[in-house]
Structure formats: structure tokens, C-alpha cells
Design an enzyme around this catalytic site. Structure first.
Site, PDB file in Angstrom:
ATOM      1  N   LEU A  42       0.827  -1.207   0.000  1.00 46.67           N
ATOM      2  CA  LEU A  42       0.000   0.000   0.000  1.00 46.67           C
ATOM      3  C   LEU A  42       0.866   1.265   0.000  1.00 46.67           C
ATOM      4  CD1 LEU A  42      -2.092  -2.189   0.677  1.00 46.67           C
ATOM      5  CD2 LEU A  42      -3.004  -0.700   2.444  1.00 46.67           C
ATOM      6  N   ASP A  61      11.613   2.869   5.258  1.00 43.32           N
ATOM      7  CA  ASP A  61      11.299   1.453   5.463  1.00 43.32           C
ATOM      8  C   ASP A  61      12.504   0.760   6.096  1.00 43.32           C
ATOM      9  OD1 ASP A  61      10.197  -1.254   5.155  1.00 43.32           O
ATOM     10  OD2 ASP A  61       8.860  -0.365   3.663  1.00 43.32           O
ATOM     11  N   ASP A  85      13.265   2.590  11.055  1.00 39.88           N
ATOM     12  CA  ASP A  85      12.398   1.724  11.857  1.00 39.88           C
ATOM     13  C   ASP A  85      11.448   2.655  12.603  1.00 39.88           C
ATOM     14  OD1 ASP A  85      11.180   0.187  13.793  1.00 39.88           O
ATOM     15  OD2 ASP A  85      13.018  -0.846  14.419  1.00 39.88           O
ATOM     16  N   VAL A  86      10.171   2.592  12.288  1.00 41.14           N
ATOM     17  CA  VAL A  86       9.223   3.568  12.849  1.00 41.14           C
ATOM     18  C   VAL A  86       9.046   3.438  14.357  1.00 41.14           C
ATOM     19  CG1 VAL A  86       7.920   3.892  10.705  1.00 41.14           C
ATOM     20  CG2 VAL A  86       7.169   2.144  12.357  1.00 41.14           C
ATOM     21  N   SER A 164      -7.153   0.025  10.125  1.00 45.73           N
ATOM     22  CA  SER A 164      -7.640  -1.174   9.432  1.00 45.73           C
ATOM     23  C   SER A 164      -9.057  -1.428   9.907  1.00 45.73           C
ATOM     24  CB  SER A 164      -6.773  -2.385   9.804  1.00 45.73           C
ATOM     25  OG  SER A 164      -7.429  -3.585   9.467  1.00 45.73           O
ATOM     26  N   TYR A 177      -3.243  -6.667  16.772  1.00 45.57           N
ATOM     27  CA  TYR A 177      -3.428  -5.808  15.594  1.00 45.57           C
ATOM     28  C   TYR A 177      -4.712  -4.962  15.715  1.00 45.57           C
ATOM     29  CZ  TYR A 177      -3.556  -4.888  10.463  1.00 45.57           C
ATOM     30  OH  TYR A 177      -3.594  -4.324   9.205  1.00 45.57           O
ATOM     31  N   LYS A 181      -4.778  -0.958  15.770  1.00 42.39           N
ATOM     32  CA  LYS A 181      -5.474  -0.223  14.713  1.00 42.39           C
ATOM     33  C   LYS A 181      -6.618   0.621  15.276  1.00 42.39           C
ATOM     34  CE  LYS A 181      -3.167  -1.337  10.962  1.00 42.39           C
ATOM     35  NZ  LYS A 181      -2.209  -0.346  10.421  1.00 42.39           N
ATOM     36  N   SER A 212      -1.913  -7.651  -1.089  1.00 35.84           N
ATOM     37  CA  SER A 212      -0.524  -7.212  -0.844  1.00 35.84           C
ATOM     38  C   SER A 212       0.227  -8.396  -0.250  1.00 35.84           C
ATOM     39  CB  SER A 212      -0.491  -6.048   0.155  1.00 35.84           C
ATOM     40  OG  SER A 212      -0.705  -6.522   1.477  1.00 35.84           O
TER      41      SER A 212
HETATM   42  N1  LIG Z   1      -3.215  -5.357   2.914  1.00 38.68           N
HETATM   43  C1  LIG Z   1      -4.338  -5.225   3.594  1.00 38.68           C
HETATM   44  O1  LIG Z   1      -5.340  -5.917   3.330  1.00 38.68           O
HETATM   45  C2  LIG Z   1      -4.438  -4.222   4.706  1.00 38.68           C
HETATM   46  C3  LIG Z   1      -5.684  -4.066   5.317  1.00 38.68           C
HETATM   47  C4  LIG Z   1      -5.821  -3.134   6.344  1.00 38.68           C
HETATM   48  C5  LIG Z   1      -4.729  -2.399   6.747  1.00 38.68           C
HETATM   49  N2  LIG Z   1      -3.524  -2.576   6.141  1.00 38.68           N
HETATM   50  C6  LIG Z   1      -2.405  -1.772   6.634  1.00 38.68           C
HETATM   51  O2  LIG Z   1      -1.786  -1.120   5.550  1.00 38.68           O
HETATM   52  C7  LIG Z   1      -0.390  -0.922   5.855  1.00 38.68           C
HETATM   53  C8  LIG Z   1       0.450  -1.458   4.717  1.00 38.68           C
HETATM   54  O3  LIG Z   1       0.225  -2.856   4.620  1.00 38.68           O
HETATM   55  P1  LIG Z   1       0.617  -3.717   3.330  1.00 38.68           P
HETATM   56  O4  LIG Z   1      -0.522  -4.618   3.072  1.00 38.68           O
HETATM   57  O5  LIG Z   1       1.135  -2.847   2.252  1.00 38.68           O
HETATM   58  O6  LIG Z   1       1.771  -4.607   3.968  1.00 38.68           O
HETATM   59  P2  LIG Z   1       3.228  -5.002   3.422  1.00 38.68           P
HETATM   60  O7  LIG Z   1       3.708  -6.055   4.362  1.00 38.68           O
HETATM   61  O8  LIG Z   1       3.178  -5.290   1.963  1.00 38.68           O
HETATM   62  O9  LIG Z   1       4.064  -3.658   3.618  1.00 38.68           O
HETATM   63  C9  LIG Z   1       4.367  -3.149   4.888  1.00 38.68           C
HETATM   64  C10 LIG Z   1       5.677  -2.387   4.810  1.00 38.68           C
HETATM   65  O10 LIG Z   1       5.960  -1.865   6.123  1.00 38.68           O
HETATM   66  C11 LIG Z   1       7.322  -2.069   6.381  1.00 38.68           C
HETATM   67  N3  LIG Z   1       7.594  -2.108   7.826  1.00 38.68           N
HETATM   68  C12 LIG Z   1       7.270  -3.080   8.700  1.00 38.68           C
HETATM   69  N4  LIG Z   1       7.733  -2.768   9.927  1.00 38.68           N
HETATM   70  C13 LIG Z   1       8.340  -1.559   9.819  1.00 38.68           C
HETATM   71  C14 LIG Z   1       9.024  -0.716  10.743  1.00 38.68           C
HETATM   72  N5  LIG Z   1       9.173  -1.055  12.025  1.00 38.68           N
HETATM   73  N6  LIG Z   1       9.530   0.457  10.288  1.00 38.68           N
HETATM   74  C15 LIG Z   1       9.397   0.808   8.972  1.00 38.68           C
HETATM   75  N7  LIG Z   1       8.780   0.034   8.059  1.00 38.68           N
HETATM   76  C16 LIG Z   1       8.256  -1.137   8.475  1.00 38.68           C
HETATM   77  C17 LIG Z   1       7.655  -3.396   5.703  1.00 38.68           C
HETATM   78  O11 LIG Z   1       9.060  -3.543   5.528  1.00 38.68           O
HETATM   79  C18 LIG Z   1       6.865  -3.269   4.415  1.00 38.68           C
HETATM   80  O12 LIG Z   1       7.619  -2.647   3.395  1.00 38.68           O
HETATM   81  C19 LIG Z   1      -0.157  -1.597   7.213  1.00 38.68           C
HETATM   82  O13 LIG Z   1      -0.245  -0.648   8.245  1.00 38.68           O
HETATM   83  C20 LIG Z   1      -1.303  -2.565   7.295  1.00 38.68           C
HETATM   84  O14 LIG Z   1      -1.601  -2.910   8.637  1.00 38.68           O
HETATM   85  C21 LIG Z   1      -3.354  -3.476   5.140  1.00 38.68           C
END
Ligand SMILES: NC(=O)c1ccc[n+]([C@@H]2O[C@H](COP(=O)([O-])OP(=O)(O)OC[C@H]3O[C@@H](n4cnc5c(N)ncnc54)[C@H](O)[C@@H]3O)[C@@H](O)[C@H]2O)c1
Length: 269
Positions: A42, A61, A85-86, A164, A177, A181, A212
Site C-alpha cells: 500500500l 522502510d 524503523d518507525v 484497518s 493488531y 489499529k 498485498s
Molecule cells: N493489505 C491489507 O489488506 C491491509 C488491510 C488493512 C490495513 N492494512 C495496513 O496497511 C499498511 C500497509 O500494509 P501492506 O498490506 O502494504 O503490507 P506489506 O507487508 O506489503 O508492507 C508493509 C511495509 O511496512 C514495512 N515495515 C514493517 N515494519 C516496519 C518498521 N518497524 N519500520 C518501517 N517500516 C516497516 C515493511 O518492511 C513493508 O515494506 C499496514 O499498516 C497494514 O496494517 C493493510
């Protein structure tokens, strides 16, 4: 009776978003955004759309090589990779400082980085709980605090936090989670109230089932179960979340703060 109404902030008219030749003007021209977790999924889709709308984006990231590869793909004039690292406040401070140093400002902050460590509460370890809270809730707090410090001086800015649908309804196997969220929603509303008078807006997105790496790691039967709950009958694409992030980051949402927008295809409404 005719009322003469003068609204503060940018006005909107049919032609306002058109250039002299009638073409649509980009929504984020010359603005700088930071996107955490921007190397893939995302976050990457959000960065890609923001750049298409005229922004420069700093991707923060964990894995520098992957983040650099993503920035290269987005074009090195418009994208910068920073290892961050956030969960570490000093690294988030350095991330937003990089945006100011490299691109000259910070207009948009997207707190998107995330992980899952799913398990029922019986099996979930304290470490799995702490990790998820740290990345999502503390990470979003770190990002909001660091961005707000810069934006309040400029008297403008938009912060978009990735919650989320799990934070709205609570999902089995996600006590960590869902708590994080839901916490992001409270954080978003409190920060929105603190920062509104400074011209800084804070809003959140609650995606549902989006394709994703995070969701593709799910066992097929869980994916199928979730899909069956979606009235629109399909999973969402990262680009469909990115469009909502663009709306909240741009002046299209100039009178919105503290809101939570669901991007779920109608799931759990
Ligand atoms: N994919 C879904 O269906 C979905 C649904 C609801 C919410 N979300 C939220 O959307 C966001 C993105 O999710 P996504 O599906 O793209 O996941 P993803 O796993 O594809 O990407 C997440 C990214 O965050 C990075 N990351 C993880 N820990 C980190 C840290 N401590 N510091 C910096 N970067 C870090 C990872 O390296 C990765 O590049 C997340 O917050 C997730 O909870 C996703």
C-alpha cells in the site's frame, strides 16, 4: 434573499482544477510527502500515485536495499529512500528531516508501516503483542509527532494514518493488531483536535481485504472466508487505497479532519 458567503481556505469551482489549456492540474504539485513502509504494498502504491500527482516522496522502510530499489523504480528525481524503523523516535525524526533537507519541506505524512503477528490470545506471546503495538501504534505516534512539529511551523499539512477495518470490528487472531489499529483511530482524533487550529489535518483510513504481501501470506481458507464477507465480491487493490490517501492528503479534503474512511468494498459497514 441572497447571502454573500466567504469561506476560509481554498475555494472550489468547476474550473479551479484545470490548467489554462483545460487539462487537469495535478493535486500535489511541488508538495513533499513522507510514506513509512513505502518499499512495497500500500505504501508503494501511495507513493506512486502521489508522484503522479506532482509530489516528491521520501520512502521510509526497514530494508534499505529494498527501499532504494523502490525509489529507483519511482524515479530518483521524485523519490528518496531512507532506512527507518518507525518504532524508533530518533529514526523517524531523521526521516522527516531528510524530506526537509532533500526536497525543502514536509506537506504530507503517511504513517503506513505495518506488520502482523496473528495468533489467538491463548497462543499469542507477549512479544508478538508488543511488536505489533510498537510498529503500528507507537510508530504512528512517532510519525505524527515528528511531522506535526514541522507542519505546525508552516501552518499547513496533512497527516494520513493507516488503520484497518480490524480496528473497527475486532478480528479473531488479531487482539494485538485490532488493538493497535483501534488505537490509531483514537490517536488520529486526538491529534486532529490538537492540530486543527494550526492548519494541520489528521485523518485515517481503514482498509479491508487488499491484495498485498501481507494478505497474500494468509492461508487460502482464511482469504476465502474474508472474501465471502465482501459485498463487492472482490479484494481491493493497493491503488484503490492510494486514491483515498490522495483525497485525504490533498485539498480535496480541505474541510476534513479527525475522520476515518473505510476502503473495504462494503465489508463490515
Ligand atoms: N493489505 C491489507 O489488506 C491491509 C488491510 C488493512 C490495513 N492494512 C495496513 O496497511 C499498511 C500497509 O500494509 P501492506 O498490506 O502494504 O503490507 P506489506 O507487508 O506489503 O508492507 C508493509 C511495509 O511496512 C514495512 N515495515 C514493517 N515494519 C516496519 C518498521 N518497524 N519500520 C518501517 N517500516 C516497516 C515493511 O518492511 C513493508 O515494506 C499496514 O499498516 C497494514 O496494517 C493493510
Amino acid at each position: 434573499m441572497k447571502y454573500d458567503v466567504h469561506l476560509p481556505g481554498p475555494s472550489w469551482s468547476e474550473n479551479e482544477n484545470k490548467g489554462e489549456d483545460g487539462d487537469r492540474v495535478s493535486l500535489l504539485t511541488d508538495q513533499t510527502a513522507v510514506v513509512t513502509g513505502g518499499a512495497q504494498g500500500l505504501g508503494y502504491a501511495i507513493a506512486e500515485l502521489f508522484i503522479a500527482e506532482g509530489a516528491q516522496v521520501v520512502l521510509g522502510d526497514l530494508d534499505l536495499a529494498a527501499t532504494e530499489a523502490a525509489a529507483k523504480q519511482l524515479g530518483s528525481d521524485s523519490a528518496l529512500a531512507v532506512r527507518c524503523d518507525v518504532t524508533k523516535a530518533d529514526e523517524v525524526d531523521a526521516l522527516v528531516a531528510a524530506a526537509v533537507e532533500h526536497f525543502g519541506g514536509l506537506d504530507i505524512m503517511v504513517n503506513n508501516a505495518g506488520i502482523t503477528r496473528d495468533a489467538t490470545i491463548r497462543k499469542m506471546t507477549e512479544e508478538q503483542f508488543d511488536q505489533v503495538i510498537a510498529v503500528h501504534l507507537k510508530g504512528t505516534w512517532n510519525g505524527t509527532k515528528a511531522a506535526a512539529a514541522i507542519m505546525r511551523e508552516n501552518k499547513r499539512g496533512a497527516i494520513v494514518n493507516m488503520s484497518s477495518i480490524s480496528g473497527k470490528v475486532g478480528l479473531i487472531g488479531q487482539t494485538n493488531y485490532s488493538a493497535a489499529k483501534a488505537g490509531i483511530v483514537g490517536l488520529t482524533k486526538a491529534a486532529a483536535k490538537e492540530l486543527a487550529h494550526l492548519g494541520v489535518r489528521v485523518n485515517a483510513i481503514q482498509p479491508g481485504l487488499i491484495r498485498s504481501a501481507m494478505t497474500e501470506a494468509m492461508p487460502q481458507h482464511i482469504w476465502d472466508q474474508k472474501l465471502a464477507e465482501v459485498p463487492m465480491g472482490r479484494a481491493g487493490e493497493p491503488a484503490e487505497v492510494a486514491k483515498v490517501a490522495l483525497f485525504l492528503a490533498s485539498d480535496l479534503s480541505s474541510y476534513m479532519t479527525g475522520t476515518v474512511l473505510e476502503v473495504t468494498g462494503g465489508r463490515h459497514v
